[in-house]
Design an enzyme around this catalytic site. Structure first.
Site, mmCIF file in Angstrom:
data_model
loop_
_atom_site.group_PDB
_atom_site.id
_atom_site.type_symbol
_atom_site.label_atom_id
_atom_site.label_comp_id
_atom_site.label_asym_id
_atom_site.label_seq_id
_atom_site.Cartn_x
_atom_site.Cartn_y
_atom_site.Cartn_z
ATOM 1 N N GLY A 101 76.806 15.418 77.327
ATOM 2 C CA GLY A 101 77.116 14.029 77.837
ATOM 3 C C GLY A 101 77.622 14.179 79.431
ATOM 4 N N GLU A 104 74.581 14.228 81.379
ATOM 5 C CA GLU A 104 74.171 13.080 81.102
ATOM 6 C C GLU A 104 74.598 11.884 82.144
ATOM 7 O OE1 GLU A 104 71.914 12.767 76.825
ATOM 8 O OE2 GLU A 104 74.226 13.352 76.966
ATOM 9 N N GLU A 124 73.167 20.196 73.289
ATOM 10 C CA GLU A 124 72.962 19.633 72.004
ATOM 11 C C GLU A 124 72.465 20.179 70.888
ATOM 12 O OE1 GLU A 124 74.166 16.458 75.238
ATOM 13 O OE2 GLU A 124 72.846 18.139 74.978
#
Ligand code: T1G
Length: 696
Positions: A101, A104, A124
């Protein structure tokens, strides 16, 4: 849940600094504060926004501890959408590890700068999920399918330079990252450069057929893999090209939601925390380890040279002692070869090799080890030999030095009792090859001092190992689990299953090798030697399968001499079923009046797992193992138990302990010593608890 985002304005740039130690995980408070911070910046008299982080790293991902709990707004995809849709340009300033994340979030920013030592990744899949905040949609838009897929399906992190080259970053900064990010943000206004939403980027789609070819290749490569998440990543990256951005995002979210509640993801997350929990030994919080710089290794066999390599790679000075010139020459050559192999595989540079070998020397006399702070014996698994080594080391080493044994089975207290420094004796049970296998069992003797345990723990960390604590017991934690697994497998063999059937069932369960293939690889004579030593103390009432002994008596020692449970032609490492073995087993069944019966692969696997779980429960009852997750770490890192199943104890929790106990009860008559359910199982069931409740 903790974490915050600090807001300040520098000239006409709003700076949002994420602050959630230790790794700035994007917990709910951080997500909320980010959305609020962007909102505030949009209202403020600023032209651009910089998002950065304090402490050791840019966010290393979503907060894994939040998984499995009801998600709380704002979700990370929403945070990313808020950043991406900002009418003011947003610059990410990345340092440390921008993972999952965290990357991201950066990909949702309009520009990305990173410090030269930064690393980025979308790991992930190592947690059994897909990136869930746009990674599968934004990364391929910038870097194309091939690069984005390799980044995600292997879960590896890459350097800032590699990321910049691939188009994921706009620049790599030497020195002051914050200053560079602020200057970059200010320059956007001057150069009239505004927001640059990644969702509109198409550079990665420039060659659609090449894109789809990359998707197809990796889909084919992973077709046989038992892991679900990497396959879903491929689907999502394919969707990125074929679907509008928002539809692709929804597709990714659906894959994420499916996987986050899957058994594989629960198992992989369990292993993530289990590996980080294992080094926490009770009562050592305030205990300082010894300073260890020079280590003596006694014995230059496979284990000794592997340990020497691990120590040299870990930064230690190493003296390797052998009994004579010839043996020392061979041992030194093996260490040098091992280092060369590292250079050949690109794991270290020639300069690194030279620096490490500069810290390496051979020795022919124990006195050459007298100034070592630690000496590790790695001689034959024979108590008399080890005792002799221990008493000599005890004589030559300085009073405060530590003596460690690499024994896999021998009672460490017995060895300690033969010295004048039992408090400075400890077990360091490496797994072969010692410079490769990450597991190490730290065996704490009855008299081992806390600062000696702390020193062993610190050594293990320096070697990049995952240490588990074990108390003295025959086989400690890992090998006691292996013995139970092997006993179940041996009894299956005696009761009717074939060698190949048992191995195939355990491979289907997820092990790379079945128990008999693994035994042939390790060599049958080593464990045979142990069984012969223990024979006088074995309980005659216990069931004993002698097939392994019969194979050794027939001169079958495994791959090392081409015949074991399988036949290995011309040095091949792939065994063929051997009618001689089938005949030997049939004769043994006849001798014991055992009418063979059929076992299906599921029953075979379940029996082996039940034996492991039951032994694990006994290890916890006896206090030999600290916590169930240590046992899972031992099985995954010691014996290649499939990581995506989380280890036998986590598997048992998912199966349900009541079922486990009832299944054990059904087998008790076959061999009470193996199958009688451990009392701990009943205690946990009675209190509605699981093994995981003991992991805290
Ligand atoms: N969440 C919660 N805790 C974390 C964490 C995380 N993401 N990462 C680390 N920790 C804790 C860890 O448990 C330990 O705690 C401490 O931080 C130090 O970690 C939407 C859903 C960053 C390379 O997979 O790889 O984002 O034991 O001992 O060796 O798509 O931690 O001290 O109590 O490992 O220096 C994706 C996981 C998440 C990266 C640092 N991110 N972390 O290594 O320290 S999924 C990851 C790491 C995601 C999105 C999805 C490493 C590290 P404690 P450490 P380290």
């Amino acid at each position: 849940m903790s974490g915050q985002v600090h807001y300040r304005v520098e000239d006409r740039v709003a700076v949002l600094t994420i602050d959630n130690p230790p790794v700035n995980a994007l917990s709910r408070p951080v997500r909320k504060a980010l959305v609020d911070g962007v909102g505030r910046a949009l209202a403020d008299e600023v032209d651009a926004i910089v998002i950065m982080a304090s402490g050791r790293t840019f966010p290393a991902g979503a907060d894994i501890a939040e998984f499995g709990k009801p998600p709380e707004d704002p979700w990370l995809p929403e945070v990313c959408a808020t950043v991406e849709s900002s009418p003011k340009p947003v610059v990410a300033a990345i340092h440390g590890n921008a993972l999952g994340g965290g990357l991201e979030l950066a990909l949702a920013c309009h520009y990305r700068l990173a410090s030269e030592e930064a690393r980025v990744g979308l790991p992930e899949v190592t947690l059994g999920i897909v990136p869930g905040a746009g990674g599968t949609q934004r990364a391929p838009r910038l870097a194309g399918a091939a690069f984005a897929l390799d980044l995600m399906i292997h879960g590896r992190s890459i350097s800032a330079d590699e990321a910049a080259e691939a188009g994921l970053l706009d620049g790599v900064v030497e020195g002051d990252l914050e200053g560079a990010a602020l200057a970059f943000a200010e320059s956007l206004e001057e150069e009239d450069l505004g927001p640059r939403p990644t969702c509109e980027a198409t550079a990665g789609f420039a060659d659609p057929s090449g894109y789809m070819a990359a998707v197809a290749t990796r889909r084919k490569d992973l077709a046989a893999s038992p892991l679900e998440a990497p396959k879903r990543v491929i689907d999502c990256v394919e969707a990125a090209l074929l679907m509008p951005f928002d539809v692709g995002m929804a597709y990714e979210r659906a894959a994420f939601d499916d996987l986050v509640s899957s058994g594989q993801s629960a198992a992989l997350r369990h292993m993530f925390f289990a590996e980080r929990r294992a080094p926490r030994f009770p009562g050592l919080e305030d205990v300082a380890p010894y300073k260890i710089g020079r280590v003596g290794v006694v014995g230059g066999g496979t284990m000794g040279t592997g340990i020497a390599l691990a120590l040299l790679n870990g930064g230690f000075e190493v003296r390797l002692l052998e009994r004579d010139e010839g043996a020392l020459e061979d041992a030194v050559a093996r260490v040098v070869d091992g280092m060369e192999a590292g250079v050949r595989r690109g794991r270290l540079s020639a300069a690194d090799r030279d620096r490490r070998l500069d810290r390496f020397s051979g020795a022919l006399g124990y006195d050459d080890l007298s100034d070592c702070e630690l000496a590790i014996e790695a001689v034959d698994e024979d108590i008399a030999t080890k005792k002799a080594v221990f008493s000599t080391l005890d004589r030559v080493l300085a009073p405060g030095a530590i003596i460690a044994t690499t024994t896999s089975y021998i009672d460490v207290d017995l060895l300690a009792a033969g010295t004048k420094r039992p408090a400075n004796v400890i077990g360091l049970h490496f797994f072969s090859p010692a410079h490769v296998m990450r597991l190490i069992e730290i065996v704490v003797g009855a008299e081992t001092a806390p600062d000696v345990v702390a020193s062993a723990l610190s050594l293990a960390k320096s070697l990049g190992k995952i240490p588990i604590r074990a108390e003295v017991s025959h086989g400690f934690v890992a090998n006691r689990m292996l013995l139970a697994y092997r006993k179940a497998a041996d009894e299956l063999l005696e009761d009717g299953a074939s060698v190949a059937e048992v191995d195939a069932a355990m491979r289907a369960f997820g092990f790379p090798l079945g128990p008999f293939q693994a035994a042939d690889l390790a060599g049958l004579d080593i464990s045979w030697e142990w069984r012969r030593r223990l024979a006088p103390t074995r309980d005659p009432g216990d069931r004993y399968v002698a097939i392994g002994d019969l194979l050794c008596e027939a001169g079958r020692y495994g791959q090392k001499n081409g015949r074991g449970y399988y036949l290995y032609r011309q040095g091949s490492r792939v065994g063929a079923e051997d009618p001689e073995v089938t005949r030997l087993i049939a004769l043994e069944r006849k001798r014991k009046n055992i009418a063979p019966r059929r076992f299906g692969p599921d029953e075979i696997a379940r029996r082996c797992l039940l034996a492991m779980v039951n032994e694990g429960a006994r290890l916890l009852e006896e206090g030999v193992a600290q916590r169930p997750s240590d046992i899972d770490v031992a099985m995954v890192h010691g014996f290649a138990f499939p990581r995506w199943i989380g280890g036998p104890m986590q598997w048992a929790d998912r199966e349900g302990l009541l079922m486990i106990r009832e299944d054990l009860k059904k087998l008790v008559d076959e061999d009470p010593a193996l199958w009688r359910p451990a009392d701990l199982l009943s205690d946990l069931i009675k209190n509605g608890k699981t093994f995981d409740s003991l992991n805290r």
